[in-house]
Design an enzyme around this catalytic site. Structure first.
Site, PDB file in Angstrom:
ATOM      1  N   MET A 176      10.912   3.869   7.574  1.00  0.00           N
ATOM      2  CA  MET A 176      11.394   2.767   8.106  1.00  0.00           C
ATOM      3  C   MET A 176      10.698   1.253   7.839  1.00  0.00           C
ATOM      4  O   MET A 176      11.243   0.170   8.335  1.00  0.00           O
ATOM      5  CB  MET A 176      11.295   2.865   9.856  1.00  0.00           C
ATOM      6  N   LEU A 224       0.906  -1.175  -0.127  1.00  0.00           N
ATOM      7  CA  LEU A 224       0.078  -0.117   0.022  1.00  0.00           C
ATOM      8  C   LEU A 224       0.741   1.340  -0.090  1.00  0.00           C
ATOM      9  O   LEU A 224       0.462   2.206  -0.331  1.00  0.00           O
ATOM     10  CB  LEU A 224      -1.071   0.084   1.431  1.00  0.00           C
ATOM     11  N   GLY A 225       1.935   1.216   0.586  1.00  0.00           N
ATOM     12  CA  GLY A 225       2.898   2.376   0.623  1.00  0.00           C
ATOM     13  C   GLY A 225       4.231   2.175   1.355  1.00  0.00           C
ATOM     14  O   GLY A 225       4.195   1.101   2.013  1.00  0.00           O
ATOM     15  N   ASP A 256       0.283  13.331  17.202  1.00  0.00           N
ATOM     16  CA  ASP A 256       0.500  13.495  15.880  1.00  0.00           C
ATOM     17  C   ASP A 256      -0.491  13.550  14.617  1.00  0.00           C
ATOM     18  O   ASP A 256      -0.704  12.762  13.972  1.00  0.00           O
ATOM     19  CB  ASP A 256       1.620  12.094  15.409  1.00  0.00           C
ATOM     20  N   LYS A 307       1.354  -2.965   8.973  1.00  0.00           N
ATOM     21  CA  LYS A 307       2.270  -1.621   9.184  1.00  0.00           C
ATOM     22  C   LYS A 307       3.504  -2.531   9.705  1.00  0.00           C
ATOM     23  O   LYS A 307       3.438  -2.852  10.807  1.00  0.00           O
ATOM     24  CB  LYS A 307       1.846  -0.472   9.834  1.00  0.00           C
TER      25      LYS A 307
END
Length: 348
Positions: free
Chosen positions: A22, A17-18, A137, A40
């Site tokens: 890192m 997906l991306g 964030d 992730k």
């Protein structure tokens, strides 16, 4: 490193997906539940032991934070684990693009659309803050726009659980993303929920004007702007905006936390009232979640249901959260962790 047609733990990798600094984010499949998930990852084999431990701690923090948050505008986290040199987090798969991608692609939002996006964000933040979690964030890249236009807040990887005693600053510098950070974050001070409301104000300013309020070309210049500079009022950039929104943004972006909104619900109500002064937007605004009394009750998703005869029946969500929480506390030496687990999942 490619993981096409491979697995992470029990999870099957479908596609990439991306890419991040890192690691990689994949679309995957959980064969046990036969559903798509987002995975992730962080590759830790080329990191120092200290850095690897820091990222592993971030992943555990995200899993713990999300385990406390089941809300329609928060991306759910299902699992956290490590497969050889790859630490990974398994999350709800959300259709759609993130807000950063949309803005970078030239998409511009009407006043009503911008306010509706903020209302979803503020609803998620209100829920998190009432559970003593500060995201730290908030930025467009962490706001996922679904096909129906509603928003989900993602990535609690740097969230601060207020009762954990964690610091707001890592050795690498300011936690969070500088252009959306509150002054107290820039200074490396301890933060509370009002830092999230400042960041939400930055996102709103960008949606309304097409530019960020603090957008220098270096770390120093951005930091100085955040600490010392008052940005132009939004109506001076977008003349179609009611001037009442200038006051809302001024309060949201106040340098001192004491001068900002005290809660996401306060922010929501004043934003809704100010936007409604624009006749073209008023009819298109979604009803405020505060006015609807639609604050999400944690028991709706996480509490066990009880049959009339008293038998316990766990929901699928509560079973998943039980597993995530148990992985985190099963090896603990602190009896308070086990007490917390048993309070949350009394049937173990």
């Amino acid at each position: 490193m490619t993981r096409a047609s491979q697995k992470l733990g029990r999870y099957e990798i479908i596609r990439t997906l991306g890419h991040g600094a890192m690691g990689v984010v994949y679309e995957g499949r959980d064969p046990n539940l036969d559903r798509h998930v987002a995975i992730k990852t962080v590759i830790v084999d080329n990191l120092s032991e200290e850095a690897a431990n820091d990222y592993a701690a971030r992943f555990r923090t995200e899993a713990r934070s999300a385990a406390r948050l089941q809300h329609p505008h928060v991306v759910s986290v299902y699992d956290a684990d490590r497969d050889l040199d790859v630490a990974f987090l398994v999350m709800e798969f959300v259709q759609g693009k993130d807000l950063k991608h949309e803005l970078d692609s030239g998409v511009r939002y009407t006043l009503a659309q911008a306010v509706n996006i903020l209302q979803d964000l503020l609803s998620a933040l209100d829920y998190a803050h009432r559970h003593s979690i500060v995201h730290r964030d908030v930025k467009p890249a962490n706001l996922l726009i679904q096909p129906n236009g509603s928003v989900k807040l993602a990535d609690f990887g740097v969230a601060r659980i207020q009762d954990s005693g964690e610091l707001t600053r890592t050795q690498a510098g300011v936690v969070g993303t500088l252009k959306y950070s509150a002054p107290e974050q820039v200074k490396g001070l301890r933060v509370d929920h009002r830092a999230d409301l400042f960041s939400a104000g930055v996102v709103l300013y960008q949606l309304l004007t097409g530019q960020r309020p603090f957008d220098g070309d270096s770390f120093f210049s951005i930091s100085q702007d955040i600490l010392n500079t008052e940005p132009p009022v939004p109506s001076s950039i977008n003349a179609a905006l009611p001037t009442a929104l200038d006051a809302v943004l001024a309060k949201a972006l106040a340098k001192s936390p004491q001068d900002r909104y005290h809660s996401a619900s306060d922010f929501s109500l004043e934003l809704q009232a100010a936007a409604a002064q624009a006749p073209d937007a008023a009819a298109l605004l979604s009803p405020s979640w505060v006015e609807r009394g639609a604050a999400w009750d944690t028991t709706q998703m996480t509490a066990p249901s009880v049959k009339p005869d008293g038998d316990y029946t766990a929901t699928m969500v509560s079973q998943e959260l039980d597993l995530v929480y148990w992985k985190d506390v099963k090896d603990t030496q602190d009896p308070r962790d086990l007490e917390s687990y048993l309070q949350r999942f009394p049937q173990g």
